[in-house]
Design an enzyme around this catalytic site. Structure first.
Site, PDB file in Angstrom:
ATOM      1  N   HIS A   1       0.533  -4.556  11.909  1.00  0.00           N
ATOM      2  CA  HIS A   1      -0.410  -4.479  10.792  1.00  0.00           C
ATOM      3  C   HIS A   1      -1.530  -3.461  10.970  1.00  0.00           C
ATOM      4  O   HIS A   1      -2.394  -3.368  10.101  1.00  0.00           O
ATOM      5  CB  HIS A   1      -1.059  -5.849  10.556  1.00  0.00           C
ATOM      6  CG  HIS A   1      -0.177  -6.821   9.839  1.00  0.00           C
ATOM      7  ND1 HIS A   1      -0.050  -6.834   8.476  1.00  0.00           N
ATOM      8  CD2 HIS A   1       0.633  -7.799  10.299  1.00  0.00           C
ATOM      9  CE1 HIS A   1       0.798  -7.793   8.122  1.00  0.00           C
ATOM     10  NE2 HIS A   1       1.224  -8.396   9.214  1.00  0.00           N
TER      11      HIS A   1
ATOM     12  N   LYS B   1     -13.433  -6.183  -0.020  1.00  0.00           N
ATOM     13  CA  LYS B   1     -12.554  -6.240   1.155  1.00  0.00           C
ATOM     14  C   LYS B   1     -13.460  -6.487   2.350  1.00  0.00           C
ATOM     15  O   LYS B   1     -14.679  -6.456   2.215  1.00  0.00           O
ATOM     16  CB  LYS B   1     -11.787  -4.918   1.325  1.00  0.00           C
ATOM     17  CG  LYS B   1     -12.689  -3.676   1.245  1.00  0.00           C
ATOM     18  CD  LYS B   1     -11.891  -2.372   1.280  1.00  0.00           C
ATOM     19  CE  LYS B   1     -11.232  -2.042  -0.044  1.00  0.00           C
ATOM     20  NZ  LYS B   1      -9.787  -2.089   0.009  1.00  0.00           N
ATOM     21  N   ARG B   2     -12.867  -6.719   3.537  1.00  0.00           N
ATOM     22  CA  ARG B   2     -13.720  -6.875   4.718  1.00  0.00           C
ATOM     23  C   ARG B   2     -14.588  -5.628   4.904  1.00  0.00           C
ATOM     24  O   ARG B   2     -14.180  -4.511   4.581  1.00  0.00           O
ATOM     25  CB  ARG B   2     -12.848  -7.123   5.954  1.00  0.00           C
ATOM     26  CG  ARG B   2     -12.276  -8.536   6.033  1.00  0.00           C
ATOM     27  CD  ARG B   2     -13.361  -9.614   6.055  1.00  0.00           C
ATOM     28  NE  ARG B   2     -14.080  -9.676   7.308  1.00  0.00           N
ATOM     29  CZ  ARG B   2     -13.841 -10.548   8.288  1.00  0.00           C
ATOM     30  NH1 ARG B   2     -12.924 -11.481   8.132  1.00  0.00           N
ATOM     31  NH2 ARG B   2     -14.527 -10.529   9.402  1.00  0.00           N
TER      32      ARG B   2
ATOM     33  N   THR C   1      -3.586  -4.666   0.168  1.00  0.00           N
ATOM     34  CA  THR C   1      -2.920  -5.433  -0.902  1.00  0.00           C
ATOM     35  C   THR C   1      -3.889  -5.659  -2.058  1.00  0.00           C
ATOM     36  O   THR C   1      -3.457  -5.879  -3.190  1.00  0.00           O
ATOM     37  CB  THR C   1      -2.402  -6.792  -0.388  1.00  0.00           C
ATOM     38  OG1 THR C   1      -3.423  -7.430   0.376  1.00  0.00           O
ATOM     39  CG2 THR C   1      -1.164  -6.618   0.476  1.00  0.00           C
TER      40      THR C   1
ATOM     41  N   LYS D   1      -3.405  -5.711  -6.367  1.00  0.00           N
ATOM     42  CA  LYS D   1      -3.938  -6.728  -7.283  1.00  0.00           C
ATOM     43  C   LYS D   1      -4.710  -6.058  -8.418  1.00  0.00           C
ATOM     44  O   LYS D   1      -4.581  -6.438  -9.591  1.00  0.00           O
ATOM     45  CB  LYS D   1      -4.843  -7.710  -6.523  1.00  0.00           C
ATOM     46  CG  LYS D   1      -4.063  -8.584  -5.548  1.00  0.00           C
ATOM     47  CD  LYS D   1      -4.951  -9.238  -4.489  1.00  0.00           C
ATOM     48  CE  LYS D   1      -4.083  -9.750  -3.347  1.00  0.00           C
ATOM     49  NZ  LYS D   1      -4.845 -10.117  -2.156  1.00  0.00           N
TER      50      LYS D   1
END
Length: 843
Positions: free
Chosen positions: A378, A569-570, A677, A681
């Site tokens: 990842h 996001k983070r 991802t 979305k």
């Protein structure tokens, strides 16, 4: 809690969720009241909103249970190959609405709650998010569970039932403050404890090599108690299982101390054992080599493998023999997918069980292990790769360290046979890294011990092959694959954006919900005035609804007609929230300079959590809030620019903000984001992407046409070239006046007048040691944002691009991703076969 009629009428019209049958509605009401009175409020006279939520959850769960039991019976009878998805994170979010959507119950439940005088949306808001993940990796695992059930695969998710998930984020004085996420405080109606499957897990001890084999002895035992959560497929009556382990001290734990009067302490010490499943480590893309984390990783795989082997041995097997004794068929009946390196100890653990306990010879055991396991990588960031110190393994898992050494020796012999005398290559490929502290490289262990290794977007899989794991690719190219990530359209369209789901269904029917490629039919409507109007109208309604939510929850007023520019996001340097900040300050400066010019109004929203120990990420949050304080309170700016930090970003907030977004920020330095991802979305929900050619953005641009995204900045080759030449931030600072002004404002304390030095660490990093080259993409980004504003003025042309994006997002369904894993890694075929419902006669 009554629902305004207009909303109610609107909800009643929605066809994609299935019609509410009259009998169905009266049954639901009956069951709701039964749960409310007999299980929840029997000791009290008055029901609380939470009682209503639990009554509804139990009512919906009743519809799951029969299907769940029947699915497991079906698997037992058919004995298919079983898929085991091992992940230390499952970022599930809320379950109630997702279950209603997948079982086709949403309309009936809406109608039933309405007739009972309750507001469905208020009930849904009571549910706690199951935040058992950090970000992309854990949310991907959740989408995959949904798709595996929808595609009729006999699949199981295995992980840890953390008592405390990802922390709740509070913003205090502009700074992130972490609060424990006590998500189980009121109980969890979706799980079932299964104490009958409790399993012992061993730690510490020593290894005995005797005449009758190797034994791991004198260990400390901790029990793994499974909790099962049903995972329904979309309207196919399949209900799979996510099994999460909770740590329990055995009864005799330390009670020998009782004999010397230490009874109280001995009972208190049980907590130490149970700490294993207490809390999720809140790091995303960062490795923290703590002993407790290693315990969590081994605890998960040891309990899971015992469970897998028990199920393998006892499943029906075409003969009268109730127990399988031969492991020859193991890889034909079992597939284990390792979600990143976190469950990598599954490889030496499976070897230990096969060799030490089942008494297979090494080569046979190794062949079984490699054919069973597969590894998903990842990340390519070096700080994210797990490298466990040998001394830690030696203490905690002495037998596993021996096995890893043996795996390494045999592997290096093989490398040496193919590349004789290439000692540098042997050093690079070894599982054991020599140096100050001797370490085990877990990614190398995964590659050597798996039959398939995949990246999660095409560009990422290419990078793995040509740089990060180049040596391994040269040795065994057949092992390397790509599986571009996807998202489930059930949660990320039907559930979170029912208005859009409905206007799509009106044009092309609702088959797209289980086959997202059907969205291509929308290309026929790109110039259809009615469809353009409908899509724009839904977006505007979503924006109004989100603006109202922000005002209610965050006490922030925003202009719903402004462009909603969103980056959620983070918080991480490589995701470059800082580039976004520089753009906002640049816009601010431009409006201040020419206040009478026309500017397209924007509301810039940034949300995400920073790892508690990540100083720079926390500074970035402080910077966002500080810019907001200046910009949002400047009367000259007015409504034309706002900057909002979205506190406590999580799955349930994503479901609200994504459908309301106009612009999706995907601006990582090329070559750093494995896939992303969130980008998918936003695309599916009608936002346009501004992004670099990184991760899945590349494939999104390919599907939709690059002209339908706002692509800017360096490509991977440009970044590599710059690494060779050297990146000098000061060159950009000297050359670009607007950039210099922004940096000078940060340095001088313009955004922190009470603490002029507050952002010196950020400025210092950007000027002197910015690994992610923010300034190098600044000019292209600002220019690209001008194109965004120009297009946004033309609603019709903007919406046509939106429709093209939605129509070409079919590839990014997790159903497609999982079908590829199934066929190309696990060797099973997805099926759209519908299991008979509990009340149907069995075949």
């Amino acid at each position: 809690m009554s629902l305004p009629l207009s909303d109610y009428d609107k909800r009643k019209q929605i066809s994609v969720r299935g019609l509410a049958g009259v009998e169905n509605v009266s049954d639901l009401k009956k069951n709701f009241n039964r749960h409310l009175h007999f299980t929840l409020v029997k000791d009290r006279n008055v029901a609380t909103p939470r009682d209503y939520y639990f009554a509804l959850a139990h009512t919906v769960r009743d519809h799951l249970v029969g299907r769940w039991i029947r699915t497991q019976q079906y698997y037992y009878e058919k004995d298919p190959k079983r898929i085991y998805y091992l992940s230390l994170e499952f970022y599930m979010g809320r379950t109630l609405q997702n279950t209603m959507v997948n079982l086709g119950l949403q309309n009936a439940c809406d109608e039933a709650t309405y007739q009972l005088g309750l507001d469905m949306e208020e009930l849904q808001e009571i549910e706690e998010d199951a935040g058992l993940g950090n970000g992309g990796l854990g949310r991907l695992a959740a989408c995959f569970l949904d798709s595996m059930a929808t595609l009729g695969l006999a699949a199981y998710g295995y992980g840890i039932r953390y008592e405390f998930g990802i922390f709740n984020q509070k913003i205090s004085g502009g700074w992130q403050v972490e609060e424990a996420d006590d998500w189980l405080r009121y109980g969890n109606p979706w799980e079932k404890a299964r104490p009958e499957y409790m399993i012992p897990v061993h730690f510490y001890g020593r290894v005995d090599h005797g005449p009758d084999g190797t034994k791991w002895v004198d260990t400390q035992v901790i029990l793994a108690l499974p909790y099962d959560t049903p995972v329904p497929g979309y309207r196919n009556n399949t209900v799979n299982t996510m099994r999460l382990w909770s740590a329990r001290a055995p009864n005799e734990f330390n009670l020998k101390d009782f004999n010397v009067g230490g009874y109280i302490q001995a009972v208190l010490d049980r907590n130490l054992a149970e700490n294993i499943s207490r809390v999720l480590y809140p790091n995303d893309n960062f490795f923290e080599g703590k002993e407790l984390r290693l315990k969590q990783e081994y605890f998960t795989v040891a309990a899971t493998l015992q469970d897998i082997i028990r199920r393998f041995k006892s499943s029906k097997f075409g003969s009268r023999d109730p127990v399988r004794t031969s492991f020859d068929a193991f890889p034909d009946k079992v597939a284990i997918q390792l979600n990143d390196t976190h469950p990598s100890l599954a490889i030496p653990e499976l070897m230990r069980v096969l060799v030490d306990i089942e008494k297979l010879d090494w080569d046979k055991a190794w062949d079984i292990t490699v054919r069973t396991c597969a590894y998903t990588n990842h990340t390519v960031l070096p700080e994210a790769l797990e490298r466990w110190p040998v001394h830690l393994l030696e203490t905690l898992l002495p037998r596993h360290l021996e096995i890893i050494y043996a795996i390494n020796q045999k592997f290096l012999d093989k490398v040496n046979a193919v590349f004789p005398g290439d000692f540098d290559r042997l050093r690079r490929m070894s599982l054991v890294e020599e140096g100050g502290i001797k370490r085990i490289n877990m990614a190398h262990l995964c590659i050597v011990g798996s039959h398939a290794i995949n990246g999660v977007a095409r560009i990422h899989s290419d990078i793995i092959k040509k740089s990060v794991f180049k040596d391994f690719y040269e040795l065994e190219p057949h092992k390397f694959q790509n599986k571009t990530n996807g998202i489930t359209p059930r949660r990320w369209l039907v559930l979170c954006n029912p208005g859009l789901a409905e206007v799509i269904a009106e044009r092309i029917g609702d088959e797209y919900i289980s086959d997202l490629d059907h969205l291509k039919k929308l290309l026929a409507y790109v110039d259809d005035e009615g469809f353009i109007r409908d899509v724009a109208k839904i977006k505007q309604e979503n924006k109004l609804k989100f603006a109202a939510y922000l005002e209610k929850e965050y006490k922030v007023k925003i202009n719903p007609n402004s462009l909603f520019d969103v980056q959620v996001k983070r918080i991480h340097e490589y995701k470059r929230q800082l580039l976004n900040c520089l753009h906002v300050i640049t816009l601010y400066n431009r409006i201040k300079k020419e206040p009478n010019q026309h500017f397209v109004p924007r509301t810039v929203m940034i949300g995400g959590k920073a790892a508690p120990g990540y100083h720079m990420a926390k500074m970035i949050i402080k910077l966002v809030t500080a810019i907001g304080d200046v910009v949002n309170n400047d009367p000259i700016i007015g409504d034309r620019l706002k900057m909002i930090f979205l506190e406590n970003y999580r799955v349930s907030l994503a479901e609200k903000v994504i459908p309301a977004s106009d612009l999706s920020e995907q601006i990582s330095t090329a070559g750093t984001e494995a896939s992303g991802t969130g980008n998918m979305k936003f695309m599916l929900n009608g936002a346009l992407t501004i992004g670099t050619m990184d991760g899945a953005n590349v494939e999104m641009a390919e599907e939709a046409g690059e002209e339908n995204l706002f692509i800017f900045g360096m490509r991977v080759e440009d970044v590599e070239e710059m690494d060779r030449k050297g990146y000098c931030a000061k060159d950009y600072y000297d050359r670009i006046p607007e950039l210099r002004q922004v940096i000078d404002q940060l340095s001088s304390g313009f955004f922190s007048p009470k603490q002029p030095q507050l952002f010196k660490d950020i400025v210092n990093m950007l000027m002197n040691n910015d690994r992610f080259k923010v300034f190098a993409d600044y000019e292209a980004y600002i220019k690209c944002q001008e194109n965004v504003s120009a297009l946004y003025k033309n609603t019709k042309e903007w919406t046509k691009k939106v429709i093209k994006n939605i129509a070409t997002s079919g590839k990014f369904s997790s159903d497609r991703t999982i079908a590829q894993y199934a066929r190309e890694i696990w060797g099973v075929e997805p099926t759209h076969h519908k299991i008979p419902a509990p009340d149907d006669p069995r075949e």
